[in-house]
Scaffold this active site. Sequence first.
Site, PDB file in Angstrom:
ATOM      1  N   HIS A  39       0.484  -1.134   0.137  1.00 33.27           N
ATOM      2  CA  HIS A  39       0.398   0.034   0.353  1.00 33.27           C
ATOM      3  C   HIS A  39       1.179   1.237   0.307  1.00 33.27           C
ATOM      4  O   HIS A  39       1.542   1.709   0.744  1.00 33.27           O
ATOM      5  CB  HIS A  39      -0.749  -0.203   1.311  1.00 33.27           C
ATOM      6  N   CYS A 109      -3.945   2.173  -4.750  1.00 33.53           N
ATOM      7  CA  CYS A 109      -3.411   3.341  -4.445  1.00 33.53           C
ATOM      8  C   CYS A 109      -2.191   3.235  -4.877  1.00 33.53           C
ATOM      9  O   CYS A 109      -1.648   4.545  -5.199  1.00 33.53           O
ATOM     10  CB  CYS A 109      -3.199   2.869  -2.889  1.00 33.53           C
TER      11      CYS A 109
END
Length: 169
Positions: A39, A109
């Site tokens: 992430h 993301c």
Amino acid sequence: MDQHDSTFGVQLFICDLSRGMARQLSPIMLGKQLDGIWHTSIVVYGEEFFYGGAGISSCPPGGTMLGPPDTVVELGNTEVTEEIFLDYLSSLGETTYSGDKYRLFEHNCNTFTNEVAQFLTGNKIPSYITDLPSEVLSTPFGQVLRPILDSIHIAPPGRNVISCQNNHG
């Protein structure tokens, strides 16, 4: 020199969503070594910006449910002002990066941070991050898991950028 006042440092925050499990289990499950399930977020102007199932959000650096990053990469400096950046994010949030367009493998993301990093600095994020989805999907187990993983929407809590921008003006 005046230049220092008109440039802003840009960082990439990297967190391993698997908390080390990918490194341990990927050889068994996928037949190849993955160091993490990444992430990423962009930190600039004293704020952390990220994309997930809720759209584009922000919070103080390290303030997501993931906590402080595992790794920080200095992406360079930008001369883009905060006002221009927030307008840019607002536009992205209404079009390309609205929450309903989030897809774990194709539009996540990391695609967001890669695009934003290039907008701010002209630099891409590391390829080991952007190449991860194709690495997973190139395995038989990745193909089996895809329908399940496609239903996952990662949405760390944060303020909505569009609301945040309205508070500044």
